[in-house]
Design an enzyme around this catalytic site. Sequence first.
Site, PDB file in Angstrom:
ATOM      1  CE  LYS A  28       6.731  44.043  16.577  1.00  0.00           C
ATOM      2  NZ  LYS A  28       7.574  44.085  17.787  1.00  0.00           N
TER       3      LYS A  28
ATOM      4  CB  SER B 103       4.638  46.761  20.400  1.00  0.00           C
ATOM      5  OG  SER B 103       5.945  46.571  20.865  1.00  0.00           O
TER       6      SER B 103
ATOM      7  CG  ASP C 162      -2.507  40.931  33.412  1.00  0.00           C
ATOM      8  OD1 ASP C 162      -3.560  40.392  33.019  1.00  0.00           O
ATOM      9  OD2 ASP C 162      -1.441  40.899  32.766  1.00  0.00           O
TER      10      ASP C 162
END
Length: 678
Positions: free
Chosen positions: A486, A461, A472
């Site tokens: 998740k 999460s 990224d």
Amino acid sequence: MMMSGLMLLLLQVSWAKIDSTKYLQPTQSHMKEARIIIQILDYLHYRDVDLNDSLSSVIFDNYLEALDGNKNYFLASDIKSFEKYRFSLDDDLKRGNLVPAFYIFNIYKNRVESRLKYALANTGYEFDFSKNEIFHFDRSDMPYAKTEAELDELWRKTLKNQALNLKLSGSDNAKIAEVLKTRYERFKSNVEKYNSNDVFEIFMNSVTESFDPHTNYYTPLNAEDFEMQSKKSLEGIGATLQQDNDYTKIVELRPGGPAFLSGQVNKDDRVVGVAQGADGEMIDVIGWRSDEVAGQIRGPKGTLVRLELLPAGASPGAETKVVSLVRDKINLDDARAKSQVVQLTENGEKFTLGIITVPDFYLNADEMADNPDNYTSTTNDVKRLIKELQAEGVDGVMLDLRNNGGGALFEAINLSGLFIPEGPVVQVKYPQNRKEVMDDENPELFYDGPLNVMINRFSASASEIFAGAIQDYKRGIIVGEQSYGKGTVQNVRGLNDFIRGAEDEELGLIKFTIAKFYRVTGSSTQHRGVTPDIEFPSLYSAEDFGESSQPSALPWDKIEAANYKPMNYVNDAMIAALKRQHQKRLKEEQTLVDLQFDIQELQKNRKRTEVSLNYEVRKKEQEDLDKRRASQVKIGASLTELEANKVKDRSLDDIKDPYLKESIRLLADQIQAAKRKG
């Protein structure tokens, strides 16, 4: 009028197979709750799926799996008789008709009572352990028994296997008979305690989990427990327990709690025994209700409890492990981020590195409301720790997010903002294709030095949002194992909220999925999570652990990328160089070679579905296992290993956790690679 209709339905169902004086029946409240839950799932759940015959079939299979997933009780003829409900449960639920579900449960209860009667009649039987018999402890892929005689044979071998386990642990025949008799008497007592609320909760979770695995229903009693568990002020070991057929399963570990800090207890482990103190007798708790098991585990702060655990993913009958835990009070302070300094020499160069363990994404909303500039949160604590580490002159920082199951989304965004400039961190998509980009709005870069982030299979999460953003933006190196995957957001509501004038009626609670997370690249974290730049050997596969192991998990998908600009602190050439150094150590360093061997052995054992019932064969297997354990590298060492040593600065040699040790060395490699790049 409603109750008379119910009785009419009951009369239409054949109850010939069970004692009609004992069967459980749905209440008017259950029927009302069922209709409310279906409306919530239809209108508010993220997944746009119709409650139709297709979903009815999934619910049907979920329910049978919840009741008898290992096929120890039902007969093939029972399953055949239930097939008439496979495609009609959807229509029944919309009307609040729960009779089929209760009918199936009553047959199940009758079958369980029959098996327990057989078991209790044979607990004193002295088995011949010289025979070469095989016991299939994992029957999930096997057919249901066709006759009572087949079930008798299955249960004879079940008892024989349990007796053999006790014999191997040193029990004589009298002790074996006593333990088995106590076990099955307790099991029988628990079955007799089943009430209509239990049936309703099991069935409704078969319904909710057909939408996705994170959508759950709680009865009023369990709703109170759920809300209590949400408060970090518990005393015990810091674990949330749940009934799982004959077992009690650990469904959540509280950051800062003894179980979490031990590094030896995992989500989905099953508790099969509990002992008090260092020398207390291990009490068998198979067949106990989860609240009774919790009662055995709870105790005064500072006292020792020992748990015998069937590891997550292992089939019934597989090897167990014993973990010793000291009970303590769990509160927010125990779960706060902590740091340590590690000294090492790598390739002839000395490094001082800062390690920050982040067990949870926490936020004290009350403090924030009173004083927005000074409140307890993950981000504020990490900022303070980084300042302290910089004062120590560290060359780089590592964040350890292993076993961090998430927490406050707000904190995942703010923590990311310490390491990246102003810009998007995560995207959220709601039903009707409504999207939101959530930004870090602070243009300042709090820390711009070398950074790596360690994750494992149980990082989920908010952890995945943070690690994904760092990856990224090409801000740091991600190391460890593929994360949980998740990528969904849940909301919790009381069913009373959906009924006017229901203040005096106590209804349950529902947790349901309302949105999905996406990385700034547009890729969902669902299923895939975050794949490390440098992957470590892992005991846990995506197919068996994490979101991908759940059949009803929402699918992975992709949306348009957000407008973000990578920082390029790392690049493909640097990652490739680090991979080469990591692979070299995997082949040459004995600790990592041993770790890989241990993982392979554990994975091989996890795939077993049967065991021998021959004493000599099992004794040799146990002796071989004991030898392996004596020389085994500790897998999944404590996240607080660093703080266990009171020395402020530590050397790499002081660290026993091979994953942590390798991550630290990779950070040193990363710093050297950055210098060469510069």
